[in-house]
Design a protein around this motif. Structure first.
Motif, short mmCIF file in Angstrom:
data_model
loop_
_atom_site.label_atom_id
_atom_site.label_comp_id
_atom_site.label_asym_id
_atom_site.label_seq_id
_atom_site.Cartn_x
_atom_site.Cartn_y
_atom_site.Cartn_z
N ASN A 119 7.56 -3.40 -11.13
CA ASN A 119 6.81 -3.44 -9.90
C ASN A 119 7.07 -4.86 -9.33
O ASN A 119 6.97 -4.71 -8.04
CB ASN A 119 5.79 -3.76 -10.59
CG ASN A 119 5.17 -1.73 -10.72
OD1 ASN A 119 6.04 -1.04 -10.35
ND2 ASN A 119 4.07 -1.16 -11.27
N SER B 184 9.12 -5.94 -5.82
CA SER B 184 8.26 -6.70 -4.62
C SER B 184 8.72 -7.95 -4.09
O SER B 184 8.78 -8.72 -2.98
CB SER B 184 7.02 -7.28 -4.69
OG SER B 184 5.69 -7.57 -4.62
N GLY C 289 0.03 -10.77 -4.04
CA GLY C 289 -1.00 -9.47 -4.45
C GLY C 289 -2.01 -9.65 -5.62
O GLY C 289 -2.44 -10.84 -6.03
N GLY D 76 0.49 -5.55 -3.10
CA GLY D 76 1.02 -6.84 -3.33
C GLY D 76 2.40 -6.15 -1.89
O GLY D 76 1.59 -5.69 -1.44
N SER D 77 3.39 -7.03 -1.92
CA SER D 77 3.61 -6.71 -0.42
C SER D 77 5.86 -7.53 -0.70
O SER D 77 5.78 -7.52 -1.79
CB SER D 77 3.56 -8.32 0.82
OG SER D 77 3.32 -9.69 -0.15
N VAL D 78 6.26 -7.99 0.20
CA VAL D 78 7.64 -8.31 0.03
C VAL D 78 7.91 -9.14 0.86
O VAL D 78 7.19 -9.50 2.17
CB VAL D 78 8.90 -6.97 0.33
CG1 VAL D 78 8.48 -5.42 -0.31
CG2 VAL D 78 8.52 -6.11 1.93
N GLY E 52 -1.48 -7.94 0.16
CA GLY E 52 -1.05 -7.03 0.20
C GLY E 52 -1.05 -5.45 0.42
O GLY E 52 -2.39 -4.59 0.65
N ARG F 155 0.66 -0.41 -4.11
CA ARG F 155 2.17 -0.06 -4.29
C ARG F 155 1.88 1.45 -4.91
O ARG F 155 0.97 1.88 -5.70
CB ARG F 155 2.25 -1.06 -6.20
CG ARG F 155 2.72 -2.69 -5.06
CD ARG F 155 2.52 -3.52 -4.49
NE ARG F 155 4.43 -3.07 -4.91
CZ ARG F 155 5.91 -3.63 -4.36
NH1 ARG F 155 5.89 -2.99 -3.17
NH2 ARG F 155 6.90 -3.59 -4.78
#
Length: 497
Positions: free
Chosen positions: A180, A184, A292, A303-305, A315, A318
């Motif tokens: 994960n 991310s 996150g 979360g995010s990227v 975020g 997921r």
């Protein structure tokens, strides 16, 4: 061997990446193949000392190769590693050892007196001694056929209303963390990950698994240094860094210099970064921080990227997880309304199985987090505050219960309340209100010295108010909201003042 276990990850990474560099820690460098050999022979060394599958082995070690060897060797053998916070001593160290009941304890030579002080009755291995297990000395063992849901580690996390609790973390939880977070952060085999966070925490431990997942290299330093951080990032060739919220303002407070951008890092994991500091950090250092939500008990649920970050937001949910915001009755609240975050997973064994001494958590059940958040209509989550009494200082979760217990052990303290107040370094500072026993006079400086003998350094109160009484509810509970709102006043004693 199951691919969702730690030995399965080590085997697969060694088969795929072989002579590629994997780990640099404490001056020791290892390839993926060498790491597999070290895990197998460390398992042999542990077995020669009486360890068996399921045996708990505690560690009181700083970031050094002995700790990474122990973590991987225990996993290879099917034993359970229990990394302890190196700031623990006295009552809190005794509590952790009583909870985990490890058969063996691997301790750094400088920290051995703490173990003697608490009267630990198991077998002790001291770094550098002939009794200490060393990879390569004993014959290599085949990996034990652990299952994804078997416990790989017990990690202690501070509670909000009681003493610290040991969390049973299964093998697959680490494997999912690796997948994960690697996704991310958009990690690849070309990346070098640099962390100076302690390996007894989920964050740093999972850096190892993230690297294995994609074939990257990871460099672990002993400790964080604000003045040397970017120089170390440059020296290691880091492309990704790991910081906690309190580290961000400390780095920004350093004098600007040519080293600010003389490195290759372009993104980092930065949970808890204040929204107002996100853009200044990126502008100055060229690093995009990815936030996150995750905890020792869960995984990267939100979360995010790097390409889609929103300052001040954790975020979105997921894949494979669910999150809701609920009120005190656990009923769903509308978007835009603060409430407690509850989470669950559809990934098998992606969450911890529960706390020591408790039955296994029901698979797929909602887990309360104790965090107060807001879900926006577009699905982005924003952290608001803690629901209960947890204090977070310099990346450490502190139980107000434990601070208050230490204060009440003072012979002149009748009652005490611990609570967070804002810190200039983000996160919280520890503040306490103490009521003296009748006819006694409390010296705040002496109270702080008493706490220093009872608590880890990060939990020692900075601000102390000596008061005649605490604000109570009708049922006799302390109204900490009143204390938090009042906060630091002109009459408050400041340990840093």
């Amino acid at each position: 061997m199951h691919r969702m276990t730690i030995p399965g990850l080590v085997e697969a990474a060694a088969a795929r990446h072989g002579e590629r560099p994997f780990l640099t820690v404490d001056g020791t460098r290892r390839t993926y193949a060498q790491t597999r050999a070290a895990a197998a022979t460390m398992a042999g060394a542990l077995a020669a000392r009486g360890c068996r599958p399921g045996t708990r082995v505690a560690a009181l070690l700083t970031n050094r190769v002995e700790l990474t060897d122990l973590v991987l060797g225990c996993a290879w053998l099917g034993a359970v590693v229990v990394p302890l916070n190196t700031a623990l001593h006295g009552r809190l160290l005794r509590h952790a050892l009583d909870e985990a009941r490890p058969q063996f304890l691997y301790v750094e030579q400088e920290l051995e007196p703490r173990v003697e002080e608490v009267g630990y009755a198991g077998e002790v291995w001291v770094t550098g001694s002939p009794q200490a297990p060393v990879p390569g000395v004993e014959a290599a063992l085949d990996p034990y056929p652990s299952r994804p849901g078997d416990t790989a580690a017990v990690l202690f996390t501070s509670g909000t209303t009681g003493p610290s609790r040991g969390v049973r973390c299964p093998h697959a939880q680490f494997a999912w963390w690796g997948r994960n977070v690697a996704d991310s952060l958009r990690l690849t085999a070309d990346d070098t990950l640099y962390s100076c966070l302690p390996l007894f925490h989920t964050n740093a431990l999972n850096t190892l698994v993230q690297a294995m997942t994609v074939g990257a290299r990871v460099v672990v330093d002993r400790r964080f240094s604000a003045s040397r951080h970017w120089a170390r990032a440059a020296e290691t060739g880091a492309t990704c860094v790991y910081v906690l919220g309190a580290m961000v303002p400390m780095l920004l407070a350093q004098p600007p210099g040519p080293g600010d951008r003389a490195h290759r890092a372009w993104r980092g994991l930065g949970p808890g970064t204040p929204g107002a500091l996100w853009e200044p950090f990126r502008e100055r250092f060229g690093v995009t921080l990815v936030d996150g939500f995750g905890s020792t008990e869960t995984n990267l649920v939100i979360g995010s990227v790097p390409q889609e970050c929103r300052p001040g937001y954790m975020g979105t949910v997921r894949d494979g997880f669910e999150a809701r915001v609920v009120d005190a009755g656990l009923s769903h609240v509308p978007d835009g309304t603060p409430g407690e975050l509850v989470v669950r997973t559809r990934r098998e064994h992606a969450f911890a199985t529960g706390y020591l001494g408790e039955p296994a958590a029901e698979p797929g059940a909602w887990r309360r987090t104790g965090d107060r958040v807001v879900r926006e209509p577009d699905g982005w989550f924003r952290f608001v505050d803690r629901v209960k009494d947890r204090i977070r200082r310099r990346g450490e979760n502190i139980s107000s219960y434990e601070v208050e217990t230490a204060l009440r052990a003072h012979p002149d303290v009748a009652e005490a309340a611990a609570f967070p107040v804002p810190s200039e370094l983000a996160e919280d500072e520890v503040m306490v209100a103490v009521v003296p026993r009748a006819g006694r006079v409390l010296d705040p400086a002496e109270v702080a010295r008493h706490c220093a003998g009872e608590l880890p350094v990060f939990a020692v109160p900075r601000f102390i108010d000596v008061v005649e009484e605490l604000p109570l509810t009708e049922t006799g509970k302390v109204r900490k909201s009143v204390l938090r709102e009042r906060g630091v006043t002109g009459g408050t004693w400041d340990r840093c003042g």
